[in-house]
Design a protein around this motif. Structure first.
Motif, PDB file in Angstrom:
ATOM      1  N   GLU A  11       0.810  -1.179   0.020  1.00 23.53           N
ATOM      2  CA  GLU A  11      -0.093  -0.001   0.042  1.00 23.53           C
ATOM      3  C   GLU A  11       0.840   1.215  -0.169  1.00 23.53           C
ATOM      4  OE1 GLU A  11      -3.044   2.462   3.089  1.00 23.53           O
ATOM      5  OE2 GLU A  11      -2.960   0.189   3.091  1.00 23.53           O
ATOM      6  N   THR A  12       0.441   2.141  -0.730  1.00 21.78           N
ATOM      7  CA  THR A  12       1.119   3.597  -0.857  1.00 21.78           C
ATOM      8  C   THR A  12       0.072   4.693  -0.556  1.00 21.78           C
ATOM      9  OG1 THR A  12       0.876   3.641  -3.342  1.00 21.78           O
ATOM     10  CG2 THR A  12       2.999   2.631  -2.193  1.00 21.78           C
ATOM     11  N   ARG A  13       0.836   5.586   0.072  1.00 19.95           N
ATOM     12  CA  ARG A  13       0.087   6.879   0.661  1.00 19.95           C
ATOM     13  C   ARG A  13       0.867   8.068   0.685  1.00 19.95           C
ATOM     14  NH1 ARG A  13      -3.681   6.209   5.573  1.00 19.95           N
ATOM     15  NH2 ARG A  13      -4.282   4.218   4.492  1.00 19.95           N
ATOM     16  N   GLU A  14       0.086   9.237   0.171  1.00 17.98           N
ATOM     17  CA  GLU A  14       0.963  10.510   0.147  1.00 17.98           C
ATOM     18  C   GLU A  14       0.590  11.055   1.435  1.00 17.98           C
ATOM     19  OE1 GLU A  14       0.393  14.814  -2.245  1.00 17.98           O
ATOM     20  OE2 GLU A  14      -0.339  12.967  -3.129  1.00 17.98           O
TER      21      GLU A  14
END
Length: 233
Positions: free
Chosen positions: A133-136
């Motif tokens: 998972e990636t998130r800003e």
């Protein structure tokens, strides 16, 4: 006062079985639990997943377990000093999970603190981030990393007491400090074991609550990983 001492390395490593996941402290050859590693060789356990910054050298440290094909998977940051490691990895005999060094340390520390996961910018946009998972955050992309789940953590300290309180010396503090208490059972191998109450509380790096078993090692070779010298002028 709860005593956490055991008589020897054999007693300390009771319960370690084939197929388990084990954290091992140290950086290069500095601060590695060498008595415990030698006992793992003697126990002939196989199929191990080892979490360690590196994999020792060919004939010392985790290199001894690699020689005997006792490690199934290595989770490491740096592996450039071990030719047997390279051979097994390139041949497909050994599963390898390379992890940025700071991320490796934080995955240990998160497990130690009971935190299941965290976000880090390290590795975003690379193979490290694949399937994660990636998130800003604040305009910057981060990768979610899960804390480690290990059966045993084996650390090495300079001095400890019967209650499991630990003091590390110099750079041997490295990964040992974040691995203590980061597994179901933590084993501490120490150079000097003293009675409880002997250590100055202000000098203790790891409290005994994070240690399940502690023993005094018999010998410590303390090899120098690389020695570089120059000719006299």
């Amino acid at each position: 006062m709860i005593k956490r001492t055991v008589n020897n390395v054999s007693e300390a490593l009771q319960g370690i079985e084939s197929g388990m996941t084990i954290m091992l402290g140290g950086f290069g050859l500095c601060g590695i639990p060498e008595n415990s590693i030698a006992e793992l060789v003697n126990k002939k356990v196989t199929g191990l997943t080892c979490i360690s910054n590196n994999a020792g050298v060919d004939d010392f440290g985790l290199g001894l377990l690699l020689q005997n094909r006792q490690i199934k998977k290595m989770i490491s940051s740096y592996v450039g000093e071990n030719a047997e490691f390279e051979r097994q990895m390139l041949s497909g005999e050994l599963e390898v999970e390379l992890t940025p060094q700071g991320t490796l340390a934080e995955k240990c520390r998160a497990a130690q603190a009971g935190i299941p996961a965290f976000f880090t910018p390290a590795g975003y946009g690379t193979e490290v981030a694949e399937g994660k998972e990636t998130r800003e955050f604040n305009g910057k992309m981060h990768v979610m990393e899960l804390a480690f789940k290990a059966d045993f953590s084996i650390v090495k300290a300079w001095k400890g007491d019967e209650a499991g309180n630990l003091i590390f010396k110099g750079t041997a503090r490295n990964f040992n400090a974040v691995m203590a208490g980061a597994a179901k059972i933590t084993i501490a191998e120490v150079e000097e074991l003293v009675p409880a109450g002997t250590l100055d509380p202000n000098e203790i790096h790891i409290p005994g609550i994070m240690v399940n078993r502690i023993f005094q090692g018999v010998t410590f070779e303390k090899r120098i990983e690389q020695r570089t010298t120059r000719k006299r002028m």
